[in-house]
Write an enzyme that holds these catalytic residues in place. Structure first.
Site, short mmCIF file in Angstrom:
data_model
loop_
_atom_site.label_atom_id
_atom_site.label_comp_id
_atom_site.label_asym_id
_atom_site.label_seq_id
_atom_site.Cartn_x
_atom_site.Cartn_y
_atom_site.Cartn_z
N TYR A 33 1.39 -8.30 0.55
CA TYR A 33 2.21 -9.18 1.39
C TYR A 33 1.38 -9.83 2.47
CZ TYR A 33 2.47 -5.83 5.34
OH TYR A 33 2.18 -5.02 6.40
N ARG A 101 9.61 1.47 -16.77
CA ARG A 101 8.72 2.13 -15.80
C ARG A 101 7.53 2.73 -16.53
NH1 ARG A 101 8.17 7.37 -13.50
NH2 ARG A 101 7.45 7.31 -11.35
N LYS A 150 -3.72 -5.48 1.81
CA LYS A 150 -2.43 -5.52 2.53
C LYS A 150 -1.29 -5.25 1.56
CE LYS A 150 -0.21 -8.24 6.20
NZ LYS A 150 -0.03 -7.14 7.14
N GLU A 182 -6.56 2.03 13.63
CA GLU A 182 -5.81 0.83 14.03
C GLU A 182 -4.40 1.26 14.41
OE1 GLU A 182 -5.41 -1.89 10.66
OE2 GLU A 182 -5.27 -0.19 9.29
N1 PDD Z 1 0.91 -6.32 10.21
N2 PDD Z 1 -3.37 -3.62 10.77
C1 PDD Z 1 -2.25 -3.34 10.09
C2 PDD Z 1 -2.07 -1.99 9.51
C3 PDD Z 1 -1.24 -4.32 9.95
O1 PDD Z 1 -0.12 -4.04 9.27
C4 PDD Z 1 -1.43 -5.60 10.56
C5 PDD Z 1 -0.42 -6.71 10.44
C6 PDD Z 1 -2.62 -5.84 11.26
C7 PDD Z 1 -2.92 -7.16 11.91
O2 PDD Z 1 -3.23 -8.15 10.96
P1 PDD Z 1 -2.90 -9.69 11.24
O3 PDD Z 1 -3.58 -10.04 12.52
O4 PDD Z 1 -3.50 -10.39 10.10
O5 PDD Z 1 -1.41 -9.84 11.35
C8 PDD Z 1 -3.58 -4.83 11.33
C9 PDD Z 1 1.92 -7.33 9.98
C10 PDD Z 1 2.11 -8.25 11.14
C11 PDD Z 1 3.21 -6.65 9.55
O6 PDD Z 1 3.10 -5.75 8.72
O7 PDD Z 1 4.30 -7.04 9.97
#
Ligand code: PDD
Length: 286
Positions: A33, A101, A150, A182
């Site tokens: 995503y 599945r 992601k 993070e």
């Molecule tokens: N999340 N680290 C993690 C684990 C994240 O889920 C996100 C972003 C970031 C920051 O990435 P970016 O600057 O590209 O948004 C770092 C999004 C906003 C979410 O899951 O809603």
């Protein structure tokens, strides 16, 4: 107002949008995503989000269903159809519905599922939280070790967020081998003696698009940056702390595990970076 949701080429009222129960996104979290913010009806850092989307898909051997121009056109139509001036666009691509599945990936002719929806937010740029700062607790990082991709495997970040709420805090920072990786949905920073410290890129963290832009702007403004690990104790003893993400831009952190950071108020470095980020990213919005 009923939102317009995008599903596999169709723009539908949200109550008519459908995805199969056999979809691997639903059964296996086999999906990636992106979240892109919208300011003034335009997409912020769109090129970066598109580049990372393509990387996530490639790492999981998933086909990219659209060209860059098609992705942009879909995003723009979602902004227009939903009348979004300020808010977020969520995009998800799953490995699709193989009809059953099975742990093994389906053959490449199984079409991916593509879903987009919008969330209007009125105070994204003029955020009340950014004025007072937010509090975080630390939790062990129990996620898998490919956090650079992601994926929609967000159960543990949700659990961490709930642990933060239960502790009366706003968010959680993950800790692994004694160092902060993070935040639950953001990249993390401390500032000590004028130096911005943030963990270096690796598979341990998501390569934040906001992180890349903020570090570029910080370097252009002659700020000192160290990309290295830091501990919770260092964060508590820092002059400032903050995090970055597409949905929060630059967010000051004023308390870590109950200890005030600096004087317990948002600091000047975070405030300046937030201002620069908002100004510059509005200029390059598409
Ligand atoms: N999340 N680290 C993690 C684990 C994240 O889920 C996100 C972003 C970031 C920051 O990435 P970016 O600057 O590209 O948004 C770092 C999004 C906003 C979410 O899951 O809603």
């Amino acid at each position: 107002m009923t939102r317009t949701v995008y599903v596999n080429g169709d723009y539908l009222p949200e109550d008519q949008a459908r995805v199969s129960v056999f979809d691997r996104g639903f059964l296996m979290a086999d999906a990636v995503y992106e979240v892109t913010s919208v300011l003034g009806g335009k997409l912020i850092d769109f090129a970066g989000h598109l580049t990372r989307l393509k990387r996530s898909l490639a790492e999981l051997e998933m086909t990219n269903p659209h060209s860059d121009d098609e992705w942009l056109a879909i995003h723009r139509r979602m902004v227009a159809d939903n009348g979004i001036d300020e808010g977020l666009i969520y995009l998800q691509v799953t490995r699709g519905n193989p009809g059953d599945r099975d742990f093994a990936y389906p053959s490449a002719d199984t079409a991916p599922t593509v879903v987009l929806f919008t969330q209007a937010k009125t105070q994204l740029a003029d955020s009340p939280a950014a004025k007072v700062g937010i509090s975080v607790i630390s939790v062990p990082d129990l996620r898998w070790s490919r956090r650079d991709i992601k994926t929609v495997q967000l159960l543990y970040p949700s659990m961490a967020k709930m642990a933060a709420k239960a502790a009366g805090a706003d968010d959680a920072w993950f800790v692994e081998d004694g160092f902060v990786t993070e935040g639950s949905s953001n990249n993390t920073y401390i500032v000590k003696d004028g130096v911005i410290v943030t963990r270096a890129l690796s598979n341990d963290i998501l390569h934040g698009i906001t992180r890349a832009a903020v570090l570029r702007f910080a370097a252009e403004a002659q700020m000192k940056i160290e990309e290295r690990n830091f501990t919770i104790a260092e964060a508590q003893a820092a002059d400032e702390a903050f995090y970055t993400s597409a949905s929060s831009f630059v967010m000051p952190v004023v308390s870590v595990d109950g200890a005030s950071v600096g004087d317990g108020k948002p600091g000047p470095v975070a405030a300046r970076l937030r201002d620069i980020y908002l100004e510059e990213s509005r200029k390059s919005a598409v």
